[in-house]
Design a protein around this motif. Structure first.
Motif, PDB file in Angstrom:
ATOM      1  N   VAL A  95      -3.237   3.848  -2.015  1.00 48.58           N
ATOM      2  CA  VAL A  95      -3.415   3.001  -3.199  1.00 48.58           C
ATOM      3  C   VAL A  95      -2.828   1.632  -2.873  1.00 48.58           C
ATOM      4  N   ARG A 144      -1.933  -2.239  -4.266  1.00 48.89           N
ATOM      5  CA  ARG A 144      -1.697  -3.101  -5.430  1.00 48.89           C
ATOM      6  C   ARG A 144      -1.558  -4.536  -4.951  1.00 48.89           C
ATOM      7  N   LEU A 157      -8.575   6.854 -10.513  1.00 49.27           N
ATOM      8  CA  LEU A 157      -7.344   6.074 -10.468  1.00 49.27           C
ATOM      9  C   LEU A 157      -7.190   5.312 -11.771  1.00 49.27           C
ATOM     10  N   LEU A 196      -3.255   8.867  -9.650  1.00 51.38           N
ATOM     11  CA  LEU A 196      -4.474   9.197  -8.936  1.00 51.38           C
ATOM     12  C   LEU A 196      -4.684  10.700  -8.976  1.00 51.38           C
ATOM     13  N   VAL A 214      -5.620  -3.015  -8.707  1.00 50.72           N
ATOM     14  CA  VAL A 214      -5.353  -1.961  -7.732  1.00 50.72           C
ATOM     15  C   VAL A 214      -6.659  -1.302  -7.336  1.00 50.72           C
ATOM     16  N   ASN A 215      -6.636  -0.627  -6.196  1.00 45.62           N
ATOM     17  CA  ASN A 215      -7.786   0.185  -5.776  1.00 45.62           C
ATOM     18  C   ASN A 215      -7.283   1.266  -4.835  1.00 45.62           C
ATOM     19  N   TRP A 216      -8.122   2.282  -4.602  1.00 45.69           N
ATOM     20  CA  TRP A 216      -7.801   3.276  -3.584  1.00 45.69           C
ATOM     21  C   TRP A 216      -8.646   3.017  -2.349  1.00 45.69           C
ATOM     22  N   VAL A 268       0.730   3.805 -11.358  1.00 42.76           N
ATOM     23  CA  VAL A 268      -0.633   4.276 -11.137  1.00 42.76           C
ATOM     24  C   VAL A 268      -0.626   5.794 -11.103  1.00 42.76           C
ATOM     25  N   SER A 307      -4.312   2.958 -14.222  1.00 44.83           N
ATOM     26  CA  SER A 307      -3.098   2.137 -14.189  1.00 44.83           C
ATOM     27  C   SER A 307      -2.369   2.255 -15.522  1.00 44.83           C
ATOM     28  N   THR A 323       0.853  -1.191   0.000  1.00 42.06           N
ATOM     29  CA  THR A 323       0.000   0.000   0.000  1.00 42.06           C
ATOM     30  C   THR A 323       0.881   1.231   0.000  1.00 42.06           C
TER      31      THR A 323
END
Length: 496
Positions: free
Chosen positions: A318, A320, A278, A332, A306-308, A330, A280, A260
């Motif tokens: 973020v 991964r 976001l 954002l 991935v996500n936030w 990434v 990639s 993270t």
């Protein structure tokens, strides 16, 4: 200044707590089904506040609870063309998961036969349905927003049929720098209507991959691939926008697999006001900028995507996954004011209150005066062009009784915007004292000041002081800038 009294709880005084609440004026009618809009309380209180209001268009469910394994149909009643709508779905993890506001498992995630996350589907001119997956622990609350961007995106394709394992190439011909684009996509099927179920891809089992993803963005084209499984994306529609510059841009940064990364944006306001995007980028040029496995996918036991998460006033994380292949970098971006892909949203001809504050929410000290016509103020800045001030909040220590204060609102030149009036806080310990300003119908724009003066010669009540990381917005009145402290004063806006 010999009449000023201060009680120092730690070595250095840095700020006083004041809050102003603002109301955003509404311009559209909409109504949710089920519970009304609820904004989560700030993680820590601000000690003085003011609220503002700003013209807006759209609808929000507010933060609501949907039980795992269920779907809830929400009524927005916007009544327009759903093809023109922008939709945003956020999650709130309120328990031991610790993910806060997040998009983990957006569109759905199968992890070892357990199904997490949430998705939206069946978007119509008046309703939208949100489904929470059976085993989910990440979306204890959800918030869905629906609005019509003004202007509309620079490019949107028609609804286009796509067969399993097909790649479609859409030509947008926008030119310019592809890094400036924001790309969005929706699906359509008979079973789920217009939806984002399995957005970025969802593995139900090794032989059933569902959904679709976009990738390979160039200055003239974008590609969409559909997985082979059950019909979720019988048709796809992709939009490409070149929005106004964001209020925060991380640029392309790396996140190591399985880790993270915390990004510090220092925007400093309620994260419910943010619009987050976001994207990639893969080192494999055939994928390029993409949303492969957006929100996460367990690809035959290999966690990807991935996500936030943990979106806060000044930071956002973020994450991964450990086997991800397509988010080598990434990017954002966050917007906090009205622009071509975001407008604040309204409910039932109202706007919800958003608090602006410049302290950290904790009072380490207190401060007061023992002189008439002296007091405290904080300079606020409206988050948009204008807003209606509806409430002031002060974090006061009101140990004594019958000690009034004189409420003031000043313009950027420090002239009174309303006729000052006196109020008497109740006797008691330290806590919030709210002052209703809605009857003044006061519209503010840019910088303005909220505070109070002592109307009698006494040093009670005192005002909370924040001593950490001052924002240089606090003032003793007569007007002396307090560079080393923040007054616990804040401000709220009507916005969802």
């Amino acid at each position: 200044m010999n009449d000023r009294k201060a009680s120092i709880w730690i070595a250095v005084v840095v700020g006083l707590a004041l809050v102003a609440l603002l109301l955003l004026a509404s311009s559209a009618t909409a109504s949710p089904s089920g519970p009304g809009p609820v904004l989560p309380d700030p993680a820590t209180p601000n000690t003085c506040a003011a609220r503002i209001a700003q013209t807006a268009s759209g609808w929000s469910s507010g933060w609501i609870t949907i039980m795992p394994g269920t779907a809830e149909t929400l009524t927005h009643d916007l009544g327009g063309d759903p093809d023109d709508y922008a939709v945003e779905l956020w999650f709130m993890d309120t328990d031991e998961g610790g993910y806060g506001i997040n998009t983990q498992a957006y569109g759905g995630l199968d992890a070892g036969g357990s199904y997490y996350g949430a998705a939206w589907q069946h978007l119509t001119s008046n309703t939208i349905q949100v489904i929470r997956f059976t085993d989910d622990t990440l979306a204890d609350q959800i918030r869905v927003r629906v609005w019509t961007p003004d202007p509309l995106p620079n490019y949107c394709s028609d609804w286009t049929p796509i067969v399993p394992e097909q790649t479609l190439v859409f030509t947008h011909s926008l030119g310019g720098d592809v890094d400036d684009y924001v790309v969005g996509m929706a699906f359509s099927s008979t079973a789920r209507g217009i939806n984002n179920f399995a957005y970025g891809g969802l593995e139900f089992n090794p032989s059933d991959y569902r959904g679709a993803y976009w990738h390979g963005v160039t200055s003239s084209t974008v590609r969409v691939f559909r997985y082979p499984g059950v019909l979720i994306a019988a048709q796809v529609r992709v939009c490409v926008t070149r929005p106004d510059p964001p209020d925060y841009d991380s640029g392309w940064v790396t996140v190591t697999q399985g880790t993270t990364r915390t990004l510090t944006h220092n925007l400093g306001i309620n994260p419910n006001l943010y619009l987050v995007r976001l994207h990639s980028k893969s080192d494999d040029s055939s994928f390029g900028i993409n949303n492969v496995c957006a929100g996460g996918m367990d690809d035959m036991g290999n966690p990807k995507g991935v996500n936030w998460e943990n979106s806060a006033a000044n930071t956002i994380n973020v994450f991964r996954r450990s086997q991800d292949e397509h988010a080598d970098q990434v990017r954002l971006r966050i917007w906090v004011r009205g622009h071509k892909i975001y407008l604040p949203l309204v409910l039932n001809n109202h706007a919800t209150e958003i608090e602006l504050a410049y302290d950290d929410g904790t009072a380490e000290s207190e401060q007061s005066y023992n002189a008439l016509d002296s007091g405290f103020a904080v300079r606020f800045t409206t988050p948009g062009a204008s807003a209606q001030l509806v409430r002031a909040r002060y974090y006061l220590n009101t140990a004594a009784s019958d000690h009034p204060i004189q409420v003031h609102v000043w313009d950027a030149n420090r002239s009174d915007l309303i006729t000052p009036f006196t109020v008497t806080p109740p006797m008691g310990g330290a806590g919030w004292f709210n002052v209703d300003l809605s009857s003044y119908n006061l519209t503010v724009s840019g910088d303005f000041y909220v505070g109070f003066l002592y109307s009698e010669q006494h040093s009670d009540p005192s005002l909370g002081v924040d001593t950490l990381e001052p924002d240089r917005r606090s003032y003793e009145v007569p007007w002396i800038e307090m560079t080393g402290l923040d007054f616990n004063l804040g401000q709220m806006t009507h916005q969802v």
